[in-house]
Scaffold this active site. Structure first.
Site, PDB file in Angstrom:
ATOM      1  CG  ASP A 126      -0.440  28.888  -2.959  1.00  0.00           C
ATOM      2  OD1 ASP A 126      -1.210  28.253  -3.703  1.00  0.00           O
ATOM      3  OD2 ASP A 126      -0.823  29.792  -2.195  1.00  0.00           O
ATOM      4  CG  ASP A 148      -4.224  29.487  -6.735  1.00  0.00           C
ATOM      5  OD1 ASP A 148      -5.276  29.183  -6.142  1.00  0.00           O
ATOM      6  OD2 ASP A 148      -3.121  29.608  -6.152  1.00  0.00           O
TER       7      ASP A 148
END
Length: 172
Positions: A126, A148
């Site tokens: 991330d 995401d």
């Protein structure tokens, strides 16, 4: 080929293309940030007053829930993700609208992208952090990635299609 099969076939191709594009953009961004930009050694990089690039290794599931370094748990998460991708693929093949098919393609592409991370790194990469400062306090959103974004956009597309999309034609 019947008239019903042609739109489904072209929709399916569009859904597969959406999945491939989402997957490619996700993996390219992560590879570039990790190995070219070297985000891990740079620390937080301010891009705008509300957006930073930061490296976070997510060993949990969505929003960092159920964090665990346990190897068996990581394998279980990959297995669950594989089953989910198969189920979503079947749903995509049967979807009746282009919006639903594209949305499912985005979800599949994002899920595979994060699954590749978990397989290669033992965690999901991330890197995007949104934040806002109000009254001297900083409020951060969860650190996320392009997979995401694709998943959230896909879910939004499915919700749109379910509640506001054109209803299916009724049989005569």
């Amino acid at each position: 080929m019947s008239g019903l099969e042609q739109p489904r076939t072209s929709h399916l191709r569009a859904g597969i293309l959406a999945a491939v594009i989402a997957l490619a953009l996700d993996q390219a961004s992560k590879l570039w940030l990790l190995y070219v930009f070297d985000l891990g050694n740079r620390g937080a990089v301010r891009v705008t007053p509300f957006f930073d690039l930061v490296l976070a290794w997510n060993v949990g599931i969505s929003f960092g829930w159920f964090q665990t370094d346990n190897q068996l748990a990581q394998v279980a998460l990959m297995g669950i993700k594989a089953v989910a991708v198969i189920v979503l693929g079947v749903w995509m093949a049967r979807a009746g609208t282009l919006v639903a098919t594209l949305a499912l393609g985005l979800i599949i592409g994002g899920a595979i992208g994060n699954g590749i991370d978990r397989f290669l790194h033992g965690a999901v990469v991330d890197f995007a952090l949104l934040h806002i400062e109000i009254g001297g306090k900083t409020f951060n959103w969860y650190v996320f990635n392009l997979a995401d974004v694709a998943i959230v956009a896909g879910v939004a597309g499915l919700l749109y299609d379910s509640f506001l999309g054109v209803p299916a034609a009724k049989a005569p």
